[in-house]
Write a protein that holds these residues in place. Structure first.
Motif, PDB file in Angstrom:
ATOM      1  N   THR A   2      41.742  40.236 108.494  1.00 25.34           N
ATOM      2  CA  THR A   2      41.770  41.665 107.988  1.00 25.34           C
ATOM      3  C   THR A   2      42.790  41.522 106.512  1.00 25.34           C
ATOM      4  OG1 THR A   2      43.410  42.451 108.873  1.00 25.34           O
ATOM      5  CG2 THR A   2      41.328  42.823 109.732  1.00 25.34           C
ATOM      6  N   GLU A   5      43.490  45.902 102.127  1.00 21.61           N
ATOM      7  CA  GLU A   5      42.843  46.994 101.650  1.00 21.61           C
ATOM      8  C   GLU A   5      42.046  47.506 102.779  1.00 21.61           C
ATOM      9  OE1 GLU A   5      40.313  45.391  98.604  1.00 21.61           O
ATOM     10  OE2 GLU A   5      41.927  45.182  97.288  1.00 21.61           O
ATOM     11  N   ASP A   6      41.670  46.291 103.856  1.00 18.68           N
ATOM     12  CA  ASP A   6      40.862  47.020 105.149  1.00 18.68           C
ATOM     13  C   ASP A   6      41.780  47.714 105.744  1.00 18.68           C
ATOM     14  OD1 ASP A   6      38.564  45.555 104.218  1.00 18.68           O
ATOM     15  OD2 ASP A   6      38.984  43.722 105.378  1.00 18.68           O
ATOM     16  N   ARG A   7      43.049  47.208 106.199  1.00 17.71           N
ATOM     17  CA  ARG A   7      44.033  47.720 106.741  1.00 17.71           C
ATOM     18  C   ARG A   7      44.163  49.351 106.280  1.00 17.71           C
ATOM     19  NH1 ARG A   7      48.688  43.801 108.431  1.00 17.71           N
ATOM     20  NH2 ARG A   7      47.535  42.627 110.118  1.00 17.71           N
ATOM     21  N   GLU A   8      44.370  49.407 104.803  1.00 18.00           N
ATOM     22  CA  GLU A   8      44.691  50.654 104.113  1.00 18.00           C
ATOM     23  C   GLU A   8      43.432  51.687 104.421  1.00 18.00           C
ATOM     24  OE1 GLU A   8      45.555  52.248  99.825  1.00 18.00           O
ATOM     25  OE2 GLU A   8      46.054  50.267 100.358  1.00 18.00           O
ATOM     26  N   ARG A   9      42.133  50.994 104.419  1.00 18.75           N
ATOM     27  CA  ARG A   9      40.988  51.836 104.420  1.00 18.75           C
ATOM     28  C   ARG A   9      40.897  52.434 105.857  1.00 18.75           C
ATOM     29  NH1 ARG A   9      36.694  48.139 102.352  1.00 18.75           N
ATOM     30  NH2 ARG A   9      37.599  47.577 100.205  1.00 18.75           N
ATOM     31  N   GLU A  10      41.226  51.550 106.881  1.00 14.64           N
ATOM     32  CA  GLU A  10      41.162  51.801 108.220  1.00 14.64           C
ATOM     33  C   GLU A  10      42.299  52.950 108.511  1.00 14.64           C
ATOM     34  OE1 GLU A  10      42.190  49.809 112.574  1.00 14.64           O
ATOM     35  OE2 GLU A  10      41.227  48.351 110.868  1.00 14.64           O
ATOM     36  N   ASN A  12      43.497  55.050 106.134  1.00 15.79           N
ATOM     37  CA  ASN A  12      42.969  56.361 105.703  1.00 15.79           C
ATOM     38  C   ASN A  12      41.753  56.896 106.450  1.00 15.79           C
ATOM     39  OD1 ASN A  12      44.842  56.158 103.340  1.00 15.79           O
ATOM     40  ND2 ASN A  12      43.310  55.114 102.129  1.00 15.79           N
ATOM     41  N   LEU A  13      40.987  56.163 107.052  1.00 17.73           N
ATOM     42  CA  LEU A  13      39.873  56.463 107.930  1.00 17.73           C
ATOM     43  C   LEU A  13      40.589  57.416 108.983  1.00 17.73           C
ATOM     44  CD1 LEU A  13      36.768  56.985 108.280  1.00 17.73           C
ATOM     45  CD2 LEU A  13      36.806  54.738 109.473  1.00 17.73           C
TER      46      LEU A  13
END
Length: 117
Positions: A2, A5-10, A12-13
């Motif tokens: 991961t 950016e994926d972690r940040e999106r996760e 945020n989600l």
């Protein structure tokens, strides 16, 4: 793997989901509060009654003096009436006493002089 950016999106989600759940919980709490208030209002249909008092304007000095005169006149009339009743009672009592004394004297005289032996 991961990416950041994926972690940040996760994150945020998840944060958005948590905020949505929090809003939903707050709405439910507000609904229950509103429901409780309505329930209390339905029980307390009668409006609150306040004790009222009649406004009596204060009496003027002339009215106070007039009331005192009326009270004094009533008292004086009571005293005069009482004295008159006592005088009449003595007068009537005196005549009743005279009649009783005359009757006793007549009975004694009859017993002494007119009774047949």
């Amino acid at each position: 793997m991961t990416t950041p950016e994926d972690r940040e999106r996760e994150f945020n989600l998840r944060e958005a989901e948590l905020q949505a759940k929090e809003r939903e919980l707050k709405l439910r709490e507000m609904e229950t509060e509103i429901y409780q208030e309505q329930k209390h209002q339905e029980v307390d249909i009668e409006p609150q009654m306040y004790r009222t008092q009649k406004h009596n304007p204060s009496d003027s000095s002339i009215q106070k003096f007039g009331k005192k005169i009326v009270k004094f006149a009533k008292f004086a009339g009571f005293v005069v009436g009482g004295i008159a009743i006592i005088k009449i009672g003595f007068f009537v009592g005196m005549w009743i006493t005279y009649l009783i004394m005359t009757g006793i004297i007549a009975a004694v005289g009859y017993q002494i002089f007119l009774r047949d032996d």
